[in-house]
Design an enzyme around this catalytic site. Structure first.
Site, PDB file in Angstrom:
ATOM      1  N   LYS A 109       0.872  -0.708   0.306  1.00 12.31           N
ATOM      2  CA  LYS A 109       0.250   0.346   0.359  1.00 12.31           C
ATOM      3  C   LYS A 109       0.836   1.181   0.224  1.00 12.31           C
ATOM      4  CE  LYS A 109      -4.127   2.179   2.173  1.00 12.31           C
ATOM      5  NZ  LYS A 109      -3.926   3.586   2.213  1.00 12.31           N
ATOM      6  N   ARG A 130      -8.100  11.596  -7.017  1.00 11.77           N
ATOM      7  CA  ARG A 130      -9.344  11.637  -6.381  1.00 11.77           C
ATOM      8  C   ARG A 130     -10.154  12.506  -6.334  1.00 11.77           C
ATOM      9  NH1 ARG A 130      -8.807   7.646  -1.565  1.00 11.77           N
ATOM     10  NH2 ARG A 130      -9.099   8.806  -0.544  1.00 11.77           N
TER      11      ARG A 130
HETATM   12  P1  NAD Z   1      -6.961   4.055   2.558  1.00  5.85           P
HETATM   13  O1  NAD Z   1      -5.693   5.480   2.608  1.00  5.85           O
HETATM   14  O2  NAD Z   1      -7.494   3.881   3.739  1.00  5.85           O
HETATM   15  O3  NAD Z   1      -7.054   3.296   1.280  1.00  5.85           O
HETATM   16  C1  NAD Z   1      -7.430   3.418   0.069  1.00  5.85           C
HETATM   17  C2  NAD Z   1      -6.051   4.481  -0.471  1.00  5.85           C
HETATM   18  O4  NAD Z   1      -5.457   3.014  -0.704  1.00  5.85           O
HETATM   19  C3  NAD Z   1      -6.359   3.877  -2.097  1.00  5.85           C
HETATM   20  O5  NAD Z   1      -7.273   5.010  -2.653  1.00  5.85           O
HETATM   21  C4  NAD Z   1      -5.536   4.504  -3.234  1.00  5.85           C
HETATM   22  O6  NAD Z   1      -5.075   5.645  -3.051  1.00  5.85           O
HETATM   23  C5  NAD Z   1      -4.193   3.612  -2.094  1.00  5.85           C
HETATM   24  N1  NAD Z   1      -3.364   2.432  -2.320  1.00  5.85           N
HETATM   25  C6  NAD Z   1      -1.857   2.523  -2.089  1.00  5.85           C
HETATM   26  N2  NAD Z   1      -1.730   1.533  -3.004  1.00  5.85           N
HETATM   27  C7  NAD Z   1      -2.434   1.052  -3.326  1.00  5.85           C
HETATM   28  C8  NAD Z   1      -2.574  -0.585  -4.056  1.00  5.85           C
HETATM   29  N3  NAD Z   1      -1.923  -1.363  -4.447  1.00  5.85           N
HETATM   30  N4  NAD Z   1      -4.055  -1.336  -4.828  1.00  5.85           N
HETATM   31  C9  NAD Z   1      -5.003   0.213  -3.627  1.00  5.85           C
HETATM   32  N5  NAD Z   1      -4.961   1.085  -3.431  1.00  5.85           N
HETATM   33  C10 NAD Z   1      -3.798   1.409  -3.217  1.00  5.85           C
HETATM   34  O7  NAD Z   1      -7.846   6.142   2.436  1.00  5.85           O
HETATM   35  P2  NAD Z   1      -7.915   6.906   1.808  1.00  5.85           P
HETATM   36  O8  NAD Z   1      -9.264   7.592   2.067  1.00  5.85           O
HETATM   37  O9  NAD Z   1      -6.717   7.632   0.498  1.00  5.85           O
HETATM   38  O10 NAD Z   1      -7.386   7.634   3.315  1.00  5.85           O
HETATM   39  C11 NAD Z   1      -7.413   7.584   4.214  1.00  5.85           C
HETATM   40  C12 NAD Z   1      -5.950   8.033   4.615  1.00  5.85           C
HETATM   41  O11 NAD Z   1      -6.350   9.586   5.190  1.00  5.85           O
HETATM   42  C13 NAD Z   1      -5.846   7.025   6.254  1.00  5.85           C
HETATM   43  O12 NAD Z   1      -4.430   6.798   6.255  1.00  5.85           O
HETATM   44  C14 NAD Z   1      -6.053   7.779   6.856  1.00  5.85           C
HETATM   45  O13 NAD Z   1      -4.802   7.791   8.262  1.00  5.85           O
HETATM   46  C15 NAD Z   1      -5.421   9.153   6.448  1.00  5.85           C
HETATM   47  N6  NAD Z   1      -6.383  10.293   7.054  1.00  5.85           N
HETATM   48  C16 NAD Z   1      -5.520  11.003   8.163  1.00  5.85           C
HETATM   49  C17 NAD Z   1      -5.865  12.186   8.115  1.00  5.85           C
HETATM   50  C18 NAD Z   1      -5.291  13.260   8.938  1.00  5.85           C
HETATM   51  O14 NAD Z   1      -5.545  13.525   9.946  1.00  5.85           O
HETATM   52  N7  NAD Z   1      -4.428  12.647   9.974  1.00  5.85           N
HETATM   53  C19 NAD Z   1      -7.478  12.950   7.653  1.00  5.85           C
HETATM   54  C20 NAD Z   1      -7.558  11.539   6.941  1.00  5.85           C
HETATM   55  C21 NAD Z   1      -7.070  10.892   6.342  1.00  5.85           C
END
Ligand code: NAD
Length: 321
Positions: A109, A130
């Protein structure tokens, strides 16, 4: 209870805005994930207080107005999360109940920025973030500067290829050294630096940032001769795209756990940041059978690594501000 849920929804929406729109999070990801988990559990228990503006039904952030807005041909979704072995076994159970025997594709990931690249007759014509999952920002000019993105293909393919743009650790360190020398605030982490580089208006700046990309999916499967995720990735390789080589095809959660353990111990050897492992049902027929929720595919799950260093980084930053 209604007040508690509403307060949690508001808080998480604010954190989402800081992270996805401003590229400037104020809490560690592990804390965000913990609060989100708490909210999911509360909304399951009290569905009457779940609203359609809750962060549990949204993907990513809002769209910045300084870039042109572009509607995605098919939505760019998020992934469901697993934080422990139990949640992986529960995922496996759901999958086996739906499709029977199964092979999983395990992928790293990548901790970067999700982007979609549109090709028409083999030419790269548009690249987007996105955004909120339905509408993204047009960042074509910045994406064109990434050398790993082919501008033309050998075959006249017309489709959207999706992946993760990222900043290699070495580029990130160099960039922050320069920033410090110039008296500028350094970026918090490579993800943040990649997002900041791709979402500013001067492509010359993006070009200097040495970004790269791994592609992992396509929106129109009729363009590739593939019936599985594994075949699709091989086809993407052959078409000239950069995919991640560390993927592994397995047939049980025990093997998934081995893969996870290996990468938990070896993630620091990689030239890029990863924040977990993505596990996908390999056969597209199985994926179709399982389908999607409003936010994520039911046929995949992201196993998140615990994120200790990020906490210290943020505390350091708070202390030095
Ligand atoms: P996510 O990061 O949990 O997972 C989805 C994303 O993973 C996909 O959209 C893609 O971009 C990515 N990805 C990477 N490698 C991949 C692969 N091999 N196959 C498929 N997808 C892959 O979900 P999200 O909705 O993108 O974001 C949430 C993330 O953002 C979490 O890690 C969260 O902790 C972080 N976040 C942090 C805060 C903060 O204030 N610190 C706020 C919001 C979100």
């Amino acid at each position: 209870m209604e007040e508690k849920i509403k307060a949690l929804q508001d808080k998480l929406n604010r954190y989402n805005y800081e992270y996805h729109v401003l590229d400037d999070p104020t809490i560690p990801d592990s804390e965000y994930d913990r609060l989100l988990h708490e909210l999911i559990a509360l909304e399951e228990q009290y569905p009457e207080f779940k609203s359609d503006t809750s962060p549990t039904v949204r993907v990513g952030g809002e769209v910045l107005s300084r870039f042109e807005k572009v509607a995605h041909d098919t939505p760019m979704l998020s992934l469901g999360n697993a934080f422990n072995e139990e949640e992986l076994w529960a995922f496996d159970k759901r999958v086996r109940e739906a499709v029977g025997d199964v092979e999983y594709m395990c992928e790293l990931k990548i901790d970067g920025l999700a982007v979609s690249l549109k090709y028409e007759s083999g030419r790269f014509v548009q690249g987007t973030t996105r955004g909120d999952g339905t509408v993204g920002e047009n960042i074509t000019a910045n994406l064109r500067t990434i050398r790993a993105i082919p501008l033309t293909l050998d075959r006249p393919l017309s489709f959207e290829v999706r992946g993760e743009a990222y900043m290699p650790k070495s580029s990130f360190e160099k960039l922050n050294e320069e920033k410090e020398q110039n008296g500028d605030t350094p970026f918090q982490n490579p993800r943040n630096a990649a997002a900041g580089s791709l979402r500013q208006l001067d492509p010359k700046l993006a070009a200097k940032r040495n970004l790269s990309i791994f592609l992992y999916s396509v929106n129109d499967l009729t363009e590739l001769e593939a019936e599985t995720q594994s075949e699709a990735l091989d086809e993407l390789d052959r078409a000239g795209f950069r995919t991640n080589r560390e993927r592994r095809l397995v047939s049980s959660i025990d093997e998934v756990l081995e893969y996870i353990e290996y990468w938990e111990n070896h993630r620091n050897d990689l030239e890029y940041d990863i924040d977990g492992i993505v596990i996908k049902v390999n056969a597209f027929s199985g994926q179709e059978e399982m389908g999607y929720t409003a936010k994520s595919p039911r046929w995949a799950i992201a196993y998140k690594f615990p994120a200790e260093e990020v906490v210290t980084d943020l505390i350091d930053i708070e202390l030095t501000v």
